[in-house]
Design a protein around this motif. Structure first.
Motif, PDB file in Angstrom:
ATOM      1  N   PRO A  15      -4.082 -29.834  36.387  1.00 24.82           N
ATOM      2  CA  PRO A  15      -5.534 -29.611  36.404  1.00 24.82           C
ATOM      3  C   PRO A  15      -6.127 -29.755  34.998  1.00 24.82           C
ATOM      4  CG  PRO A  15      -4.372 -27.525  36.465  1.00 24.82           C
ATOM      5  CD  PRO A  15      -3.329 -28.596  36.435  1.00 24.82           C
ATOM      6  N   LEU A  16      -7.452 -29.764  34.915  1.00 16.98           N
ATOM      7  CA  LEU A  16      -8.121 -29.934  33.616  1.00 16.98           C
ATOM      8  C   LEU A  16      -7.970 -28.712  32.710  1.00 16.98           C
ATOM      9  CD1 LEU A  16     -11.406 -31.770  34.657  1.00 16.98           C
ATOM     10  CD2 LEU A  16      -9.535 -32.686  33.303  1.00 16.98           C
ATOM     11  N   VAL A  17      -7.748 -27.558  33.314  1.00 16.45           N
ATOM     12  CA  VAL A  17      -7.466 -26.362  32.521  1.00 16.45           C
ATOM     13  C   VAL A  17      -6.130 -25.776  32.963  1.00 16.45           C
ATOM     14  CG1 VAL A  17      -9.772 -25.568  31.832  1.00 16.45           C
ATOM     15  CG2 VAL A  17      -8.926 -25.035  34.126  1.00 16.45           C
ATOM     16  N   ASP A  18      -5.385 -25.307  32.007  1.00 19.27           N
ATOM     17  CA  ASP A  18      -4.086 -24.720  32.296  1.00 19.27           C
ATOM     18  C   ASP A  18      -4.231 -23.197  32.293  1.00 19.27           C
ATOM     19  OD1 ASP A  18      -1.565 -23.796  32.421  1.00 19.27           O
ATOM     20  OD2 ASP A  18      -0.754 -25.131  30.894  1.00 19.27           O
ATOM     21  N   ARG A  73      -8.011 -16.152  36.303  1.00 21.70           N
ATOM     22  CA  ARG A  73      -7.427 -17.255  37.082  1.00 21.70           C
ATOM     23  C   ARG A  73      -7.397 -17.055  38.597  1.00 21.70           C
ATOM     24  NH1 ARG A  73      -3.201 -14.749  34.628  1.00 21.70           N
ATOM     25  NH2 ARG A  73      -1.402 -14.138  35.864  1.00 21.70           N
ATOM     26  N   HIS A  74      -7.421 -15.817  39.063  1.00 21.42           N
ATOM     27  CA  HIS A  74      -7.335 -15.630  40.512  1.00 21.42           C
ATOM     28  C   HIS A  74      -8.683 -15.910  41.175  1.00 21.42           C
ATOM     29  CE1 HIS A  74      -3.290 -14.260  40.046  1.00 21.42           C
ATOM     30  NE2 HIS A  74      -3.669 -13.363  39.152  1.00 21.42           N
ATOM     31  N   GLY A  75      -8.739 -16.994  41.906  1.00 22.16           N
ATOM     32  CA  GLY A  75      -9.986 -17.371  42.585  1.00 22.16           C
ATOM     33  C   GLY A  75     -11.088 -17.797  41.641  1.00 22.16           C
ATOM     34  N   LEU A 131     -12.164 -24.262  40.266  1.00 21.69           N
ATOM     35  CA  LEU A 131     -12.515 -25.035  41.468  1.00 21.69           C
ATOM     36  C   LEU A 131     -13.533 -26.129  41.145  1.00 21.69           C
ATOM     37  CD1 LEU A 131     -12.762 -22.294  44.269  1.00 21.69           C
ATOM     38  CD2 LEU A 131     -10.886 -23.865  43.803  1.00 21.69           C
ATOM     39  N   ALA A 132     -14.515 -25.803  40.310  1.00 21.87           N
ATOM     40  CA  ALA A 132     -15.540 -26.790  39.930  1.00 21.87           C
ATOM     41  C   ALA A 132     -14.898 -27.941  39.144  1.00 21.87           C
ATOM     42  CB  ALA A 132     -16.632 -26.117  39.098  1.00 21.87           C
ATOM     43  N   LEU A 133     -13.968 -27.610  38.256  1.00 23.69           N
ATOM     44  CA  LEU A 133     -13.304 -28.656  37.466  1.00 23.69           C
ATOM     45  C   LEU A 133     -12.401 -29.523  38.350  1.00 23.69           C
ATOM     46  CD1 LEU A 133     -12.456 -26.589  34.258  1.00 23.69           C
ATOM     47  CD2 LEU A 133     -14.065 -28.505  34.386  1.00 23.69           C
ATOM     48  N   ASP A 134     -11.715 -28.891  39.300  1.00 22.85           N
ATOM     49  CA  ASP A 134     -10.895 -29.661  40.253  1.00 22.85           C
ATOM     50  C   ASP A 134     -11.774 -30.651  41.025  1.00 22.85           C
ATOM     51  OD1 ASP A 134      -8.663 -28.244  39.509  1.00 22.85           O
ATOM     52  OD2 ASP A 134      -8.581 -26.983  41.297  1.00 22.85           O
TER      53      ASP A 134
END
Lengths: 149, 149
Positions: B88-91, B100-102, B107-110
């Motif tokens: 993904p764009l962020v790790d 990170r949870h939810g 989600l927007a970056l994905d």
């Protein structure tokens, strides 16, 4: 293909400030601790966000950071573009490539990056600070507030 | 936000093979020299391109690489997605993030990344090997051929 750590942290700082409780500023130290990043790194990110006009920085004993505008007006594509800078998806100069003059791949990737930023502009900062994310941000603020009390 | 060097080189190898002159295979050593990259790095990239079915690899004295399919059918979004992998764009894991949870930002970056890949699929490998880029690729092949003669 990942965002730089600088951009990643910049986004988290903006999100943290978006769900700030009350009117007190938030210190750099508090944010650095919440996201477990170095204070120095946080200061550089906060400085950049201040220069971009997205956060207000206040000096002094009660100094700190505060979101400068309305998070419903700040669009994620603009944030990403400003924090990532003008770097293209491929570096044809630092790692010189024989195809670089008039390379159609570079143009196609530039085009794709523009489409990505435009799509990210359909989201605002406020949009990504809702639901479960809002709950997490608010609990971070509560724990920081309890630590100060 | 840059492509990995692995992806960058994979794209260049595919472009080089797209404008190959004649039916002889191209050796890894030739491509490594043309793009001034290490032979070992090139071999790893060529192996991956072979596994993906995009190049044929031939062993032996006259062995080497050759494009396996029609470059007008190979779409750049698919190439980028396969070479970049599922990152993904962020790790949020290796550099753990408390949100990170939810996380709605993730989600927007994905979503933005999917839009990027879909847009890159409007280009084929052949599309980016035309015009001045084709001229450069052909001159590289000519100089390699002259070197062999």
């Amino acid at each position: 293909m990942q965002l730089t750590r600088f951009t990643d942290l910049g986004l988290r700082v903006l999100m943290y400030l978006t769900r700030q409780v009350g009117s007190d500023s938030v210190t750099n130290a508090e944010i650095a601790e919440q996201f477990q990043v170095s204070h120095n790194h946080l200061i550089k990110v906060a400085h950049k966000l201040g220069k971009l006009g997205w956060v207000e920085t206040q000096r002094g004993r009660h100094g700190g950071l505060r979101l400068a505008g309305d998070p419903r007006q700040l669009r994620l594509g603009d944030v990403l573009r400003a924090l990532e800078g003008a770097a293209p998806l491929v570096d044809c100069i630092q790692q010189p490539c024989v195809l670089r003059h008039g390379c159609l791949l570079k143009l196609a990737l530039d085009d794709g990056l523009e489409v990505f930023f435009a799509h990210m502009n359909t989201y605002t900062l406020d949009d990504v600070c809702k639901g479960r994310t809002a709950t997490t941000l608010l609990s971070l603020h509560r724990s920081a507030s309890a630590g100060r009390a």
